[in-house]
Design an enzyme around this catalytic site. Structure first.
Site, PDB file in Angstrom:
ATOM      1  N   ARG A  50     -48.402 -43.773 162.333  1.00  0.00           N
ATOM      2  CA  ARG A  50     -48.666 -44.039 160.936  1.00  0.00           C
ATOM      3  C   ARG A  50     -47.944 -45.255 160.385  1.00  0.00           C
ATOM      4  NH1 ARG A  50     -46.633 -41.463 157.461  1.00  0.00           N
ATOM      5  NH2 ARG A  50     -48.066 -42.007 155.844  1.00  0.00           N
ATOM      6  N   GLY A  76     -42.616 -34.333 157.301  1.00  0.00           N
ATOM      7  CA  GLY A  76     -43.426 -35.303 158.033  1.00  0.00           C
ATOM      8  C   GLY A  76     -44.256 -36.142 157.088  1.00  0.00           C
ATOM      9  N   CYS A  77     -45.392 -36.601 157.569  1.00  0.00           N
ATOM     10  CA  CYS A  77     -46.282 -37.441 156.771  1.00  0.00           C
ATOM     11  C   CYS A  77     -46.640 -36.769 155.458  1.00  0.00           C
ATOM     12  CB  CYS A  77     -47.547 -37.719 157.579  1.00  0.00           C
ATOM     13  SG  CYS A  77     -48.895 -38.407 156.620  1.00  0.00           S
ATOM     14  N   PHE A  78     -46.437 -37.468 154.348  1.00  0.00           N
ATOM     15  CA  PHE A  78     -46.713 -36.826 153.060  1.00  0.00           C
ATOM     16  C   PHE A  78     -48.193 -36.633 152.778  1.00  0.00           C
ATOM     17  CE2 PHE A  78     -45.120 -41.114 151.050  1.00  0.00           C
ATOM     18  CZ  PHE A  78     -46.174 -41.833 151.613  1.00  0.00           C
ATOM     19  N   TRP A  79     -49.064 -37.303 153.530  1.00  0.00           N
ATOM     20  CA  TRP A  79     -50.490 -37.105 153.318  1.00  0.00           C
ATOM     21  C   TRP A  79     -50.879 -35.626 153.481  1.00  0.00           C
ATOM     22  CZ3 TRP A  79     -52.323 -41.519 157.072  1.00  0.00           C
ATOM     23  CH2 TRP A  79     -52.071 -42.774 156.475  1.00  0.00           C
TER      24      TRP A  79
END
Length: 238
Positions: free
Chosen positions: A5, A58-61
């Protein structure tokens, strides 16, 4: 192909997939399996007004996406916590040297969903709390597992829940989630908001994050809502 990412690889990954003639990945296999866990033995009682929880997993998405499909949540905003305002931008945070973690600020109605339930969803379907400074393909302290508490009551609930889950050996490995007081939360750039909903065919989302939504729907059916509560909708109505 390993999906990452970092800001300079996202478009390259998509371009390579398009060049190979692949239209879109389907979320047939989750990168991480959800774990069915007991609710917290200690929770906050329902109160009037909205409350705020801030978590990093982790990834905020994907984290944002899960809470946007959670009943009782009135707002879920992607952003940064753990560092200073001066370094609260995506490119700088991606260096892993700012102290920030990609985080999500969750505002919720405690009469509809409790803080304990927010944490149960966090530990069960949002991420793997036994991974140190990484989640799936993403590594670095900016992807660490963390709970940023906004009150002493939240701190007590979070600490008691981690102890409860560790004692029960729910995950088979110790939980590495860091619990600390929230100093400040900084919303992420506009292009990160509502990302899961706006880009469901993006390979990273399809493989890593859409399965989280399906797990929420399956494991927490009574807390799942089909229509997500989006940041863009809040901007229109406010």
């Amino acid at each position: 192909m390993r999906l990452t990412r970092s800001h300079f690889l996202k478009t390259a990954v998509l371009g390579a997939i398009a060049a190979a003639g692949i239209v879109a990945w389907q979320p047939l296999h989750a990168a991480e399996e959800a774990v069915v866990i007991p609710p917290p033995a200690q929770d906050q009682p329902a109160s009037d007004g909205l409350e705020t929880a801030v978590v990093a997993g982790g990834c905020f998405w994907g984290v944002q996406g899960v809470y946007q499909h959670t009943a009782g949540v009135v707002s879920a905003v992607s952003g940064y916590a753990g560092g200073t305002k001066a370094t609260a931008d995506y490119r700088t945070v991606s260096s892993g040297s700012t102290g920030h973690a990609e985080s999500v600020q969750v505002k919720f109605d405690p009469k509809k969903v409790s803080y304990g339930k927010i944490l149960q969803i966090f530990f069960s379907v949002v991420h793997d709390p036994t991974q140190l400074n990484r989640q799936g393909p993403d590594s670095g302290t900016q992807y660490r597992s963390a709970i940023f508490t906004t009150s002493e009551a939240q701190k007590k609930v979070a600490e008691a829940y981690v102890a409860q889950l560790d004692k029960a050996k729910v995950f088979g490995k110790p939980i590495v989630t860091k619990i600390g007081k929230l100093e400040a939360f900084y919303p992420a750039e506009a292009y990160h908001q509502d990302y899961l909903t706006l880009h469901p065919s993006q390979p990273y989302i399809a493989y890593n994050d859409l399965p989280k939504i399906e797990n929420l729907k399956k494991i927490f059916a009574e807390n799942y809502i089909e229509k997500p509560t989006l940041v863009s909708d809040a901007k229109v109505t406010n």
